[in-house]
Design an enzyme around this catalytic site. Structure first.
Site, PDB file in Angstrom:
ATOM      1  NE  ARG A  45      -2.799   0.164   3.386  1.00  0.00           N
ATOM      2  CZ  ARG A  45      -2.314   0.672   4.525  1.00  0.00           C
ATOM      3  NH1 ARG A  45      -2.023   1.972   4.595  1.00  0.00           N
ATOM      4  NH2 ARG A  45      -2.114  -0.088   5.582  1.00  0.00           N
ATOM      5  CE1 TYR A  97     -15.478  13.586 -16.405  1.00  0.00           C
ATOM      6  CE2 TYR A  97     -14.016  13.568 -14.495  1.00  0.00           C
ATOM      7  CZ  TYR A  97     -14.869  12.911 -15.366  1.00  0.00           C
ATOM      8  OH  TYR A  97     -15.106  11.573 -15.188  1.00  0.00           O
ATOM      9  CG  ASP A 168      -7.499  17.754 -15.240  1.00  0.00           C
ATOM     10  OD1 ASP A 168      -6.799  17.100 -16.044  1.00  0.00           O
ATOM     11  OD2 ASP A 168      -8.590  17.348 -14.815  1.00  0.00           O
ATOM     12  CE  LYS A 193     -10.828  10.174 -19.191  1.00  0.00           C
ATOM     13  NZ  LYS A 193     -10.663  10.068 -17.736  1.00  0.00           N
TER      14      LYS A 193
END
Length: 372
Positions: A45, A97, A168, A193
């Site tokens: 983790r 977004y 972003d 993306k």
């Protein structure tokens, strides 16, 4: 090294022990700890060699000191927002977004306010700035109307008020735009993306230089557990190697499709940073190396019927994949945004967003012509 070389080589060096020329896939969740004074890996983790190879590559692409990857772009965004404290304020792109809008809604319970503003209007930004603004959250180009904001100017305004500028950069990718080089504090990616590029792995990333931010982000990620698995990191790193080639092809195809749209009587307004009459054309030319491969336009007809007629363009959310996609933001990606806000911004039910893939542009042009 130049960017194209970094895409292939950064993040991993061939080891003499095995000779693997690609980063190995490390699936272990825990690591033996005999040498307590020299522990590099403790628990999956927190640390993982496959994940770290991807992070080193992403950092190298922007000449950054640090990069951390996450289970999604949303998880990366949530980690960035974990820096905020009650009573602070965020200035965010008004054309944002839908998933980011939903993420911002969760801040209200912590007494953190988000003000939506046209970040291309520097006078409006300067007027909205105050000491309680802790972060400016910029999408550029924006989703879906492809407005382009001046990163350098916003970085200067942010510094004057000790606010962090987060960019972003998902729509542009590091191939077309390097926010940190223009003064941004943090670059955010949905690696789902363009970076991974094949619609087969979800992920996100934060890229930055500040060591104290790295401590905050790494600690939050380890505590929250919003990590990507080793296989996700392996697939993302593999996809990343062809990013420049894909983006170059996608941009050329987008420019071809824009010319087709300009000649169609069924098309109204076209939003694309490569157009000569784009309102921020001078900013595009100064801070981007290309206009991107997302094209948004107004369809003068039944949008759902038009999308259903597409064969090569899959009607689906997301973008940046090898396959071309078509969607209606008002009905799909931006549905969480209240209708009155969408209409005020011009995101009507007639707005269509295309994400161009790597298919032959002539085949895509025929498919779109038939659909229109």
């Amino acid at each position: 090294m130049e960017l194209d070389t970094k895409l292939v080589h950064a993040g991993y060096e061939v080891t003499a022990a095995s000779g693997d020329i690609v980063p190995p896939l490390h699936l272990a969740t825990t690591f033996e700890q005999r040498a307590q004074d020299d522990l590099r890996y403790f628990y999956g983790r927190g640390e993982n060699p496959t994940r770290e190879a991807l992070e080193r590559c992403l950092a190298a692409l922007e000449n950054a000191a640090h990069a951390l990857v996450f289970s999604s772009g949303q998880a990366a965004g949530a980690t960035a927002l974990s820096l905020l404290r009650p009573g602070q304020r965020v200035l965010a792109s008004d054309d944002v977004y839908g998933g980011t809008f939903s993420l911002f809604k969760t801040l209200t319970k912590y007494d953190i306010r988000v003000d939506y503003i046209d970040l291309t209007d520097l006078a409006a930004v300067a007027a909205a700035m105050a000491d309680d603004v802790a972060m400016v959250w910029l999408e550029t180009p924006t989703n879906p109307l492809l407005k382009v904001a001046d990163i350098g100017a916003l970085a200067e305004l942010s510094r004057q008020h000790d606010a962090l500028l987060l960019v972003d950069n998902t729509f542009a990718s590091p191939v077309l735009q390097q926010p940190l080089a223009h003064g941004a504090d943090i670059t955010l990616y949905s690696t789902t993306k363009f970076i991974a590029g094949h619609s087969d792995v979800i992920g996100g990333a934060l890229v930055y230089n500040d060591d104290s931010l790295h401590g905050e982000f790494f600690g939050y990620r380890t505590a929250a557990g919003n990590i990507p698995g080793p296989l996700d990191c392996f697939l993302t790193h593999r996809g990343l190697k062809t990013l420049s080639l894909r983006v170059e092809r996608q941009v050329r195809t987008a420019q071809h499709i824009v010319e087709l749209l300009r000649g169609s009587p069924k098309v109204g307004a076209i939003h694309y940073p490569g157009l000569e009459d784009h309102p921020q054309r001078h900013v595009v030319e100064r801070q981007m190396t290309g206009p991107g491969s997302i094209v948004t336009f107004e369809y003068l007809g039944d949008v759902q019927a038009m999308m259903n007629r597409c064969v090569l363009f899959a009607c689906a959310v997301s973008l940046g994949s090898v396959r071309s996609l078509v969607e209606c933001p008002a009905l799909m990606t931006h549905r969480p945004i209240p209708e009155q806000d969408r209409l005020r911004l011009g995101i009507t039910n007639n707005i269509v967003r295309l994400s161009l893939g790597i298919e032959d542009p002539h085949d895509l042009a025929k498919d779109l012509t038939d659909a229109l």
